[in-house]
Design a protein around this motif. Structure first.
Motif, PDB file in Angstrom:
ATOM      1  N   THR A  62      64.771  57.740 -22.470  1.00  0.00           N
ATOM      2  CA  THR A  62      63.462  57.736 -23.134  1.00  0.00           C
ATOM      3  C   THR A  62      63.246  59.014 -23.935  1.00  0.00           C
ATOM      4  O   THR A  62      62.755  58.977 -25.070  1.00  0.00           O
ATOM      5  N   ILE A  63      63.650  60.158 -23.382  1.00  0.00           N
ATOM      6  CA  ILE A  63      63.527  61.424 -24.115  1.00  0.00           C
ATOM      7  C   ILE A  63      64.400  61.392 -25.362  1.00  0.00           C
ATOM      8  O   ILE A  63      63.988  61.811 -26.449  1.00  0.00           O
ATOM      9  N   MET A  64      65.609  60.848 -25.230  1.00  0.00           N
ATOM     10  CA  MET A  64      66.494  60.750 -26.390  1.00  0.00           C
ATOM     11  C   MET A  64      65.922  59.778 -27.425  1.00  0.00           C
ATOM     12  O   MET A  64      66.072  59.987 -28.635  1.00  0.00           O
ATOM     13  N   ALA A  65      65.241  58.727 -26.951  1.00  0.00           N
ATOM     14  CA  ALA A  65      64.594  57.773 -27.868  1.00  0.00           C
ATOM     15  C   ALA A  65      63.535  58.477 -28.707  1.00  0.00           C
ATOM     16  O   ALA A  65      63.449  58.259 -29.924  1.00  0.00           O
ATOM     17  N   ILE A  66      62.740  59.325 -28.073  1.00  0.00           N
ATOM     18  CA  ILE A  66      61.702  60.064 -28.799  1.00  0.00           C
ATOM     19  C   ILE A  66      62.349  60.974 -29.842  1.00  0.00           C
ATOM     20  O   ILE A  66      61.892  61.043 -30.989  1.00  0.00           O
ATOM     21  N   LEU A  67      63.432  61.640 -29.461  1.00  0.00           N
ATOM     22  CA  LEU A  67      64.134  62.539 -30.378  1.00  0.00           C
ATOM     23  C   LEU A  67      64.677  61.764 -31.582  1.00  0.00           C
ATOM     24  O   LEU A  67      64.473  62.160 -32.736  1.00  0.00           O
ATOM     25  N   VAL A  68      65.355  60.643 -31.336  1.00  0.00           N
ATOM     26  CA  VAL A  68      65.911  59.830 -32.429  1.00  0.00           C
ATOM     27  C   VAL A  68      64.785  59.322 -33.331  1.00  0.00           C
ATOM     28  O   VAL A  68      64.885  59.375 -34.560  1.00  0.00           O
ATOM     29  N   LEU A  69      63.719  58.843 -32.723  1.00  0.00           N
ATOM     30  CA  LEU A  69      62.600  58.304 -33.486  1.00  0.00           C
ATOM     31  C   LEU A  69      61.984  59.370 -34.392  1.00  0.00           C
ATOM     32  O   LEU A  69      61.778  59.141 -35.589  1.00  0.00           O
ATOM     33  N   LEU A  70      61.730  60.541 -33.829  1.00  0.00           N
ATOM     34  CA  LEU A  70      61.141  61.621 -34.626  1.00  0.00           C
ATOM     35  C   LEU A  70      62.053  62.043 -35.785  1.00  0.00           C
ATOM     36  O   LEU A  70      61.603  62.206 -36.915  1.00  0.00           O
ATOM     37  N   VAL A  71      63.331  62.207 -35.496  1.00  0.00           N
ATOM     38  CA  VAL A  71      64.265  62.667 -36.527  1.00  0.00           C
ATOM     39  C   VAL A  71      64.486  61.583 -37.583  1.00  0.00           C
ATOM     40  O   VAL A  71      64.456  61.864 -38.790  1.00  0.00           O
ATOM     41  N   ALA A  72      64.692  60.326 -37.152  1.00  0.00           N
ATOM     42  CA  ALA A  72      64.963  59.248 -38.111  1.00  0.00           C
ATOM     43  C   ALA A  72      63.758  58.994 -39.011  1.00  0.00           C
ATOM     44  O   ALA A  72      63.919  58.795 -40.227  1.00  0.00           O
ATOM     45  N   LEU A  73      62.560  59.020 -38.454  1.00  0.00           N
ATOM     46  CA  LEU A  73      61.364  58.816 -39.277  1.00  0.00           C
ATOM     47  C   LEU A  73      61.201  59.942 -40.299  1.00  0.00           C
ATOM     48  O   LEU A  73      60.838  59.696 -41.450  1.00  0.00           O
ATOM     49  N   GLN A  74      61.489  61.171 -39.879  1.00  0.00           N
ATOM     50  CA  GLN A  74      61.382  62.289 -40.812  1.00  0.00           C
ATOM     51  C   GLN A  74      62.436  62.204 -41.912  1.00  0.00           C
ATOM     52  O   GLN A  74      62.179  62.562 -43.061  1.00  0.00           O
ATOM     53  N   LEU A  75      63.618  61.692 -41.573  1.00  0.00           N
ATOM     54  CA  LEU A  75      64.647  61.485 -42.598  1.00  0.00           C
ATOM     55  C   LEU A  75      64.176  60.434 -43.600  1.00  0.00           C
ATOM     56  O   LEU A  75      64.304  60.612 -44.806  1.00  0.00           O
ATOM     57  N   LEU A  76      63.599  59.345 -43.085  1.00  0.00           N
ATOM     58  CA  LEU A  76      63.108  58.288 -43.961  1.00  0.00           C
ATOM     59  C   LEU A  76      61.991  58.787 -44.880  1.00  0.00           C
ATOM     60  O   LEU A  76      61.827  58.297 -45.996  1.00  0.00           O
ATOM     61  N   LEU A  77      61.231  59.779 -44.407  1.00  0.00           N
ATOM     62  CA  LEU A  77      60.154  60.360 -45.211  1.00  0.00           C
ATOM     63  C   LEU A  77      60.655  61.457 -46.152  1.00  0.00           C
ATOM     64  O   LEU A  77      59.882  62.017 -46.922  1.00  0.00           O
ATOM     65  N   GLY A  78      61.943  61.791 -46.079  1.00  0.00           N
ATOM     66  CA  GLY A  78      62.544  62.748 -46.991  1.00  0.00           C
ATOM     67  C   GLY A  78      62.343  64.212 -46.639  1.00  0.00           C
ATOM     68  O   GLY A  78      62.484  65.077 -47.498  1.00  0.00           O
ATOM     69  N   ARG A  79      62.036  64.519 -45.385  1.00  0.00           N
ATOM     70  CA  ARG A  79      61.847  65.924 -44.987  1.00  0.00           C
ATOM     71  C   ARG A  79      63.180  66.670 -44.974  1.00  0.00           C
ATOM     72  O   ARG A  79      64.209  66.104 -44.614  1.00  0.00           O
ATOM     73  N   GLN A  80      63.167  67.948 -45.318  1.00  0.00           N
ATOM     74  CA  GLN A  80      64.364  68.779 -45.328  1.00  0.00           C
ATOM     75  C   GLN A  80      64.689  69.342 -43.948  1.00  0.00           C
ATOM     76  O   GLN A  80      65.841  69.459 -43.569  1.00  0.00           O
ATOM     77  N   TYR A  81      63.648  69.741 -43.208  1.00  0.00           N
ATOM     78  CA  TYR A  81      63.818  70.293 -41.860  1.00  0.00           C
ATOM     79  C   TYR A  81      63.110  69.380 -40.882  1.00  0.00           C
ATOM     80  O   TYR A  81      62.034  68.861 -41.179  1.00  0.00           O
ATOM     81  N   PHE A  82      63.687  69.197 -39.715  1.00  0.00           N
ATOM     82  CA  PHE A  82      63.095  68.308 -38.731  1.00  0.00           C
ATOM     83  C   PHE A  82      62.174  69.069 -37.788  1.00  0.00           C
ATOM     84  O   PHE A  82      62.576  70.051 -37.182  1.00  0.00           O
ATOM     85  N   TRP A  83      60.949  68.603 -37.682  1.00  0.00           N
ATOM     86  CA  TRP A  83      59.982  69.160 -36.746  1.00  0.00           C
ATOM     87  C   TRP A  83      60.082  68.383 -35.435  1.00  0.00           C
ATOM     88  O   TRP A  83      60.166  67.153 -35.444  1.00  0.00           O
ATOM     89  N   LEU A  84      60.081  69.102 -34.323  1.00  0.00           N
ATOM     90  CA  LEU A  84      60.082  68.478 -33.006  1.00  0.00           C
ATOM     91  C   LEU A  84      59.040  69.185 -32.141  1.00  0.00           C
ATOM     92  O   LEU A  84      58.883  70.408 -32.232  1.00  0.00           O
ATOM     93  N   PRO A  85      58.319  68.442 -31.296  1.00  0.00           N
ATOM     94  CA  PRO A  85      57.285  69.064 -30.467  1.00  0.00           C
ATOM     95  C   PRO A  85      57.883  69.985 -29.395  1.00  0.00           C
ATOM     96  O   PRO A  85      58.975  69.727 -28.884  1.00  0.00           O
ATOM     97  N   GLN A  86      57.136  71.035 -29.067  1.00  0.00           N
ATOM     98  CA  GLN A  86      57.610  72.019 -28.085  1.00  0.00           C
ATOM     99  C   GLN A  86      57.880  71.399 -26.725  1.00  0.00           C
ATOM    100  O   GLN A  86      58.837  71.771 -26.048  1.00  0.00           O
ATOM    101  N   TRP A  87      57.056  70.432 -26.290  1.00  0.00           N
ATOM    102  CA  TRP A  87      57.265  69.845 -24.966  1.00  0.00           C
ATOM    103  C   TRP A  87      58.626  69.150 -24.883  1.00  0.00           C
ATOM    104  O   TRP A  87      59.263  69.131 -23.840  1.00  0.00           O
ATOM    105  N   LEU A  88      59.084  68.617 -26.011  1.00  0.00           N
ATOM    106  CA  LEU A  88      60.392  67.969 -26.039  1.00  0.00           C
ATOM    107  C   LEU A  88      61.498  69.023 -26.078  1.00  0.00           C
ATOM    108  O   LEU A  88      62.502  68.915 -25.364  1.00  0.00           O
TER     109      LEU A  88
END
Length: 194
Positions: A62-88
């Motif tokens: 589940t933690i890895m799912a959140i990581l993949v989801l956050l990174v993949a969505l940011q890639l789809l939005l064209g971000r250069q750097y990936f933001w991830l929450p501190q709790w993760l």
């Protein structure tokens, strides 16, 4: 800082060196080791974690799912750097568990490094990368369910690893194999739920 790895073995060895002498290894430390700018090493990292014995730890898929989801969505939005929450980023495992997982992955890494090479590049550039990111979103959404279906998280890990390796090595043939693995994993989950 983003790193360029020429092989999967090189990436695993670098993670091992960065984690050495730490009692607990945070996700932040591992991500910094592979580089926060690049989608491919992050995707590869998640796939390797899910393929390794670490996927048997409750909550890891589940933690890895959140990581993949956050990174993949940011890639789809064209971000250069990936933001991830501190709790993760603060999530951690023991250094011993990480080193054991890295050792487990050493032999598969040696084998894969011999077979990877650039081919069918159109599948791993521009539009192909967005298609891969979209499929990774679907895998991420299914990962929490995979915690209850035996071995499915590991199968998803193999697919994510293949996508990550395809992007790192610019190997479109491996991307095709990853698409097939994703379909196989989806079929396995549906069959086990019926």
């Amino acid at each position: 800082m983003s790193r360029e790895f020429t092989s999967l073995q090189q990436m695993l060895e670098h993670i091992g060196r960065e984690a050495a002498s730490q009692e607990r290894v945070t996700l932040d430390l591992v991500i910094r080791a592979v580089g926060r700018r690049s989608f491919a090493p992050l995707l590869l990292l998640v796939g390797l974690i899910l393929f390794s014995p670490l996927s048997g730890i409750p909550g890891v898929p589940t933690i890895m799912a959140i990581l993949v989801l956050l990174v993949a969505l940011q890639l789809l939005l064209g971000r250069q750097y990936f933001w991830l929450p501190q709790w993760l980023l603060r999530r951690s495992i023991s250094e011993k568990s990480l080193q054991r997982a890295l050792h487990f992955l050493k032999r598969p890494a040696q084998v894969s490094d011999r077979w990877l090479r650039p081919r069918f590049r159109f599948l791993v550039y521009r539009t192909g990368t967005y298609v891969i990111a979209g499929i990774c979103v679907v895998i991420a959404l299914a990962l929490p369910l995979m915690e209850v279906v035996p071995f499915s998280a590991s199968m998803a890990g193999v697919a994510l690893t293949a996508f990550g390796l395809a992007l790192v090595a610019h190997d479109g043939l491996l991307a095709i194999i990853a698409f097939a693995l994703t379909a196989l994993t989806a079929g396995m989950i549906l069959f086990s739920l019926i």
